[in-house]
Design a protein around this motif. Structure first.
Motif, mmCIF file in Angstrom:
data_model
loop_
_atom_site.group_PDB
_atom_site.id
_atom_site.type_symbol
_atom_site.label_atom_id
_atom_site.label_comp_id
_atom_site.label_asym_id
_atom_site.label_seq_id
_atom_site.Cartn_x
_atom_site.Cartn_y
_atom_site.Cartn_z
ATOM 1 N N TYR A 25 0.845 -1.212 0.000
ATOM 2 C CA TYR A 25 0.000 0.000 0.000
ATOM 3 C C TYR A 25 0.873 1.251 0.000
ATOM 4 O O TYR A 25 0.399 2.352 -0.254
ATOM 5 C CB TYR A 25 -1.011 -0.027 1.159
ATOM 6 C CG TYR A 25 -0.452 0.321 2.524
ATOM 7 C CD1 TYR A 25 -0.537 1.615 3.036
ATOM 8 C CD2 TYR A 25 0.172 -0.651 3.312
ATOM 9 C CE1 TYR A 25 -0.034 1.937 4.283
ATOM 10 C CE2 TYR A 25 0.670 -0.347 4.564
ATOM 11 C CZ TYR A 25 0.565 0.950 5.044
ATOM 12 O OH TYR A 25 1.082 1.261 6.285
ATOM 13 N N GLN A 61 9.460 2.909 9.124
ATOM 14 C CA GLN A 61 8.014 3.127 9.242
ATOM 15 C C GLN A 61 7.616 3.374 10.705
ATOM 16 O O GLN A 61 8.183 4.233 11.326
ATOM 17 C CB GLN A 61 7.251 1.962 8.584
ATOM 18 C CG GLN A 61 7.444 1.953 7.067
ATOM 19 C CD GLN A 61 6.978 3.248 6.435
ATOM 20 O OE1 GLN A 61 5.901 3.745 6.744
ATOM 21 N NE2 GLN A 61 7.777 3.843 5.565
ATOM 22 N N SER A 62 6.732 2.551 11.259
ATOM 23 C CA SER A 62 6.220 2.910 12.592
ATOM 24 C C SER A 62 7.237 2.751 13.717
ATOM 25 O O SER A 62 6.976 3.202 14.829
ATOM 26 C CB SER A 62 4.977 2.106 12.917
ATOM 27 O OG SER A 62 3.890 2.706 12.272
ATOM 28 N N GLU A 156 4.658 7.376 -0.045
ATOM 29 C CA GLU A 156 3.581 7.244 0.943
ATOM 30 C C GLU A 156 2.600 8.420 0.842
ATOM 31 O O GLU A 156 1.397 8.228 0.948
ATOM 32 C CB GLU A 156 4.143 7.133 2.369
ATOM 33 C CG GLU A 156 2.997 6.937 3.350
ATOM 34 C CD GLU A 156 3.378 6.437 4.733
ATOM 35 O OE1 GLU A 156 4.583 6.322 5.018
ATOM 36 O OE2 GLU A 156 2.461 6.161 5.517
ATOM 37 N N ASN A 163 -4.242 8.020 5.701
ATOM 38 C CA ASN A 163 -3.637 8.848 6.749
ATOM 39 C C ASN A 163 -4.111 10.296 6.635
ATOM 40 O O ASN A 163 -4.287 10.973 7.650
ATOM 41 C CB ASN A 163 -2.115 8.759 6.682
ATOM 42 C CG ASN A 163 -1.605 7.474 7.304
ATOM 43 O OD1 ASN A 163 -2.191 6.971 8.257
ATOM 44 N ND2 ASN A 163 -0.522 6.937 6.770
ATOM 45 N N TYR A 187 4.870 13.696 9.159
ATOM 46 C CA TYR A 187 4.626 12.298 9.557
ATOM 47 C C TYR A 187 5.204 11.331 8.514
ATOM 48 O O TYR A 187 5.876 10.355 8.862
ATOM 49 C CB TYR A 187 3.114 12.070 9.733
ATOM 50 C CG TYR A 187 2.749 10.620 9.957
ATOM 51 C CD1 TYR A 187 2.977 9.996 11.177
ATOM 52 C CD2 TYR A 187 2.189 9.848 8.930
ATOM 53 C CE1 TYR A 187 2.664 8.655 11.376
ATOM 54 C CE2 TYR A 187 1.866 8.512 9.117
ATOM 55 C CZ TYR A 187 2.105 7.923 10.340
ATOM 56 O OH TYR A 187 1.796 6.586 10.529
ATOM 57 N N TYR A 239 0.064 -2.664 18.004
ATOM 58 C CA TYR A 239 -1.350 -2.374 17.707
ATOM 59 C C TYR A 239 -2.299 -3.446 18.238
ATOM 60 O O TYR A 239 -2.124 -3.932 19.342
ATOM 61 C CB TYR A 239 -1.548 -2.201 16.188
ATOM 62 C CG TYR A 239 -0.534 -1.325 15.519
ATOM 63 C CD1 TYR A 239 -0.434 0.011 15.843
ATOM 64 C CD2 TYR A 239 0.334 -1.830 14.555
ATOM 65 C CE1 TYR A 239 0.478 0.834 15.213
ATOM 66 C CE2 TYR A 239 1.247 -1.016 13.914
ATOM 67 C CZ TYR A 239 1.318 0.310 14.253
ATOM 68 O OH TYR A 239 2.216 1.105 13.631
ATOM 69 N N VAL A 257 5.734 -1.380 9.243
ATOM 70 C CA VAL A 257 5.316 -2.090 8.035
ATOM 71 C C VAL A 257 6.454 -2.252 7.018
ATOM 72 O O VAL A 257 6.272 -2.876 5.983
ATOM 73 C CB VAL A 257 4.052 -1.471 7.376
ATOM 74 C CG1 VAL A 257 2.852 -1.583 8.292
ATOM 75 C CG2 VAL A 257 4.297 -0.029 6.941
HETATM 76 N N1 GLU Z 1 3.806 4.902 7.527
HETATM 77 C C1 GLU Z 1 2.932 3.786 7.872
HETATM 78 C C2 GLU Z 1 1.507 4.240 7.814
HETATM 79 O O1 GLU Z 1 1.257 5.341 8.225
HETATM 80 C C3 GLU Z 1 3.309 3.292 9.226
HETATM 81 C C4 GLU Z 1 2.505 2.083 9.696
HETATM 82 C C5 GLU Z 1 3.384 1.039 10.371
HETATM 83 O O2 GLU Z 1 4.576 0.952 10.112
HETATM 84 O O3 GLU Z 1 2.825 0.244 11.176
HETATM 85 O O4 GLU Z 1 0.630 3.539 7.366
#
Ligand code: GLU
Length: 303
Positions: A25, A61-62, A156, A163, A187, A239, A257
């Protein structure tokens, strides 16, 4: 003994490389091979144990949200909790309905809504937030070459409609102070931080050492702040997959991710693993198994 355990792990988890799905994605991440694997464990005592491509960079990423939280905890103290909660999220990391259900307040700082709210707070306190973050991360890794990957951030942003929806939704509830576009841009750039397993395991070592970086004795967080960040990582770092993660790993951790996972073993070490194919919670399938094996065989559990 840890090196003997870790060097067997790539072979043991290889059958899982094709069982998850690479995060396409974000198109730039979709190009990464699911066959990549690296694992590095940096001990507080200085040793490093490793297997696979430990110097190859991947997209945090997160996992970047953990670094943002270091700055947020230091800069904002308890004010931080005016905008985000400290509750489990039973929905996906990018759920919109959950934000509405709870009156516009993100459940915790690691859901996308929570992390976007934190970026907004950080931008309000520091117009040079992204530079400050980079300075922090370079210091913690001891690697001055760490940088954002602007092509991943651009990719992204181009496809980040969900987002964007979350950020506009938060704005409508009065959670964001800054312009939505500015918060989103920051972000996406934050999430594009790239580093290797080697870098990642070094950078978070202070979390295993009561907030003090054992490489140079720098105080990164006070013992109380350190306890708070570890607790947040343990409860919310994966999460709605946190229940399974805590059952299998039983330690504070953060997934991304990009396929990375960082895990803190209090008093002992930080383990970083990278394998790009993900489960339904956005956590690396083989990475999780690799951690489970290492923690089990290395007797690294805290309970
Ligand atoms: N940049 C990703 C997002 O906003 C981060 C999500 C992740 O790594 O869990 O969808």
């Amino acid at each position: 003994m840890y090196q003997a355990i870790i060097k067997e792990i790539p072979e043991q988890v290889r059958p899982l490389f094709n069982q998850g799905k690479v995060a396409d994605y974000i198109p730039a991440l979709g190009k990464v091979s699911p066959m990549k694997f690296a694992m590095a464990a940096k001990a507080v005592s200085g040793e490093i144990y490793y297997a696979g491509e430990v110097d190859e960079k991947f997209s945090l990423q997160s996992i970047s949200k953990a670094f943002a939280m270091i700055l947020a905890i230091r800069m904002l103290g308890d004010d931080l909790w005016q905008k985000v909660g400290r509750s489990l999220s039973a929905r996906a990391f990018n759920s919109i309905s959950q934000i509405e259900e709870y009156g516009g307040r993100p459940r915790n700082p690691f859901t996308n809504g929570g992390a976007i709210a934190i970026v907004d707070l950080l931008l309000t306190h520091d117009v040079h937030y992204l530079e400050s973050l980079l300075i922090l991360v370079r210091k913690l890794t001891g690697n001055r070459k760490i940088d954002y990957d602007r092509s991943v951030a651009k990719s992204e942003k181009e496809f980040g409609h969900r987002n964007a929806a979350i950020a506009y939704f938060l704005k409508s509830y009065g959670i964001l102070k800054n312009q939505v576009e500015d918060v989103l841009d920051a972000y996406f750039v934050q999430c594009s931080l790239a580093m290797s397993c080697n870098d990642l395991s070094r950078s978070l070592l202070f979390l295993a050492n009561r907030g003090v970086d054992p490489k140079n004795e720098t105080v990164v967080l006070t013992p109380q702040q350190n306890r708070h960040l570890n607790a947040l990582l343990m409860m919310f770092g994966t999460y709605d997959g946190a229940g399974d993660f805590v059952f299998r790993i039983g330690l504070p951790g953060k997934s991304g991710v990009g396929g990375g996972i960082a895990v803190i073993v209090p008093g002992k070490m930080v383990i970083a693993v990278w394998s790009p194919a993900l489960d339904e919670f956005g956590t690396s399938v083989a990475g999780l198994k690799a951690l489970e094996i290492f923690i089990e065989k290395g007797d690294l559990g805290i309970f």
